[in-house]
Write an enzyme that holds these catalytic residues in place. Structure first.
Site, PDB file in Angstrom:
ATOM      1  N   PRO A 114     133.667  69.062 112.053  1.00  0.00           N
ATOM      2  CA  PRO A 114     133.695  70.109 111.030  1.00  0.00           C
ATOM      3  C   PRO A 114     135.033  70.135 110.311  1.00  0.00           C
ATOM      4  O   PRO A 114     136.089  69.969 110.938  1.00  0.00           O
ATOM      5  CB  PRO A 114     133.459  71.390 111.830  1.00  0.00           C
ATOM      6  N   CYS A 115     134.993  70.344 108.996  1.00  0.00           N
ATOM      7  CA  CYS A 115     136.184  70.134 108.178  1.00  0.00           C
ATOM      8  C   CYS A 115     137.013  71.384 107.939  1.00  0.00           C
ATOM      9  O   CYS A 115     138.068  71.307 107.315  1.00  0.00           O
ATOM     10  CB  CYS A 115     135.767  69.555 106.825  1.00  0.00           C
ATOM     11  N   GLN A 116     136.581  72.566 108.417  1.00  0.00           N
ATOM     12  CA  GLN A 116     137.252  73.803 108.033  1.00  0.00           C
ATOM     13  C   GLN A 116     138.744  73.808 108.374  1.00  0.00           C
ATOM     14  O   GLN A 116     139.579  74.325 107.631  1.00  0.00           O
ATOM     15  CB  GLN A 116     136.582  75.003 108.702  1.00  0.00           C
TER      16      GLN A 116
END
Length: 421
Positions: free
Chosen positions: A116-118
């Site tokens: 996940p890139c958050q």
């Protein structure tokens, strides 16, 4: 053909591109329950297609059979290849056990996926008081490395946001440098490129880091990925879809209008002229937002300019913040060759994704967003309990890798596997 394992698989945009290129999916690992059902349904679709039984898929989409009844037609090992796990130190042994059983006597050719890139994204860091420093999502690549150590694939493809290049650890070192050093310890050479999906058949400005690793010591191995620039504008994505107002449309399949163009076929979005689509359902909007949408679309259509939030009439401005996020209302410009990046925030509201047709006066439907992400029209987005959810569809679509981008990466890599022992 090469086989692959998809980690942090989401709704399967990356996987779909590799499947389209002829690769074989061994397993998908994903923590989100709804996305796992989407993956199961898509793997079921591919199995039914291979066995000339797509009429069963149609029965499911038209609600003639339930999801449980639909899955009864599918071999259990196909459904079991989707593993619903959050990848962590605690879950790795169980995941390895299941992947080992699915691989059997085969060797694994490829691992794909990106955490996940958050924690890496510039937007996520700007909103965080700690700038995401110390966030555990920063270190998910360490679990990725454990899969490399265990399965020794010949290649891996790691996708993430551009912010990965500048994200720093607590000691000031770059996560990207630490990541590449760890992959080298695992026995892999790595090279990367910043790729924009708009250069690979996607009508969307979406920049991502695509890092490719190869087993052993190699240099200059990054495959040449030929660029593809469709000769069309964004309106091509919308032209054959039924016209609906805010709050209109349905989740169930509806036929499209007659289509005379080429892009939707060349991109793999459409299979045939009037192929039905699901999730062409618009969210409702309050009267104030509808008035803002009219102003935003009319201004773009007449002057080719965006509307800054402080420029809206005073009676339509409800936010006190007039210094940042000034483009919070934005039309998807149908007369440009690419749209703005589709992101998961579309699940919260559609203000940044307003339909260019002022007569419809609404934000994009999940199907329209899915087309911008180049998902095939026959791709169905699941919920947790089998009841269609527009919100969960938006979320899965916004988090996905565009299928066409994945396909062109897959095609560029497919002939390289024989080069690695």
């Amino acid at each position: 053909m090469p086989n692959f394992l998809d980690l942090f698989a989401g709704a399967g945009g990356l996987s779909e591109g590799f499947l389209r290129a002829g690769y074989k999916a061994i397993a998908h690992v994903e923590m989100d329950v709804a996305a796992c059902y989407t993956l199961k349904t898509r793997m079921a679709y591919h199995w039914l297609e291979a066995h000339n039984q797509l009429d069963i898929y149609t029965q499911y989409l038209t609600r003639n059979i339930s999801r449980n009844q639909f899955y009864e037609y599918i071999p259990q090992d196909i459904l079991d290849s989707v593993l619903n796990y959050e990848i962590s130190t605690e879950t790795l042994p169980a995941i390895f056990e299941k992947v080992d059983a699915l691989i059997g006597e085969e060797s694994l050719d490829l691992i794909i996926g990106g955490p996940p890139c958050q924690a890496y994204s510039l937007a996520g860091r700007s909103r965080s008081e700690t700038r995401m420093i110390g966030d555990q999502r920063n270190y998910l690549y360490r679990h990725y490395a454990e899969f490399l150590r265990r399965y020794h694939p010949r290649y891996f493809v790691f996708e993430n946001v551009m912010g990965l290049l500048s994200a720093k650890d607590e000691d000031g070192t770059l996560h990207f440098d630490n990541m590449r050093a760890l992959f080298k310890e695992c026995g892999y050479s790595t090279e990367f490129r910043p790729l924009n999906a708009s250069n690979f058949g996607v009508l969307q400005n979406r920049k991502r880091i695509i890092l490719i690793g190869v087993r052993g010591e190699h240099r200059g191995f990054y495959p040449e990925i030929p660029e593809v620039h469709p000769n069309c504008l964004v309106n091509e994505i919308f032209c054959d879809l039924p016209t609906i107002p805010a709050g209109g449309g349905v989740v169930e399949p509806v036929p499209t209008k007659h289509y005379k163009g080429q892009y939707l076929y060349e991109s793999g979005i459409k299979n045939y002229d009037t192929e039905p689509v699901t999730f062409h359902q618009a969210r409702p909007h309050i009267a104030q937002d509808l008035e803002i949408y009219r102003i935003v679309v009319d201004t773009w259509n007449r002057f080719g300019t965006r509307v800054s939030y402080p420029d809206l009439p005073e009676n339509l401005r409800t936010h006190q913040n007039t210094k940042s996020f000034l483009d919070r209302f934005k039309v998807v410009a149908g007369n440009l060759p690419y749209a703005q990046t589709i992101v998961a925030h579309i699940a919260r509201d559609g203000h940044y994704f307003i339909h260019p047709d002022i007569t419809q006066n609404r934000s994009l439907t999940p199907r329209e967003a899915a087309r911008i992400q180049t998902f095939p029209d026959n791709y169905y987005f699941e919920s947790k309990k089998g009841v269609p959810s527009r919100t969960l569809a938006y979320k899965q679509i916004g988090n996905a890798v565009p299928v066409c981008l994945a396909y062109h990466i897959a095609m560029a890599l497919i002939n390289r596997f024989d080069e690695v022992n």
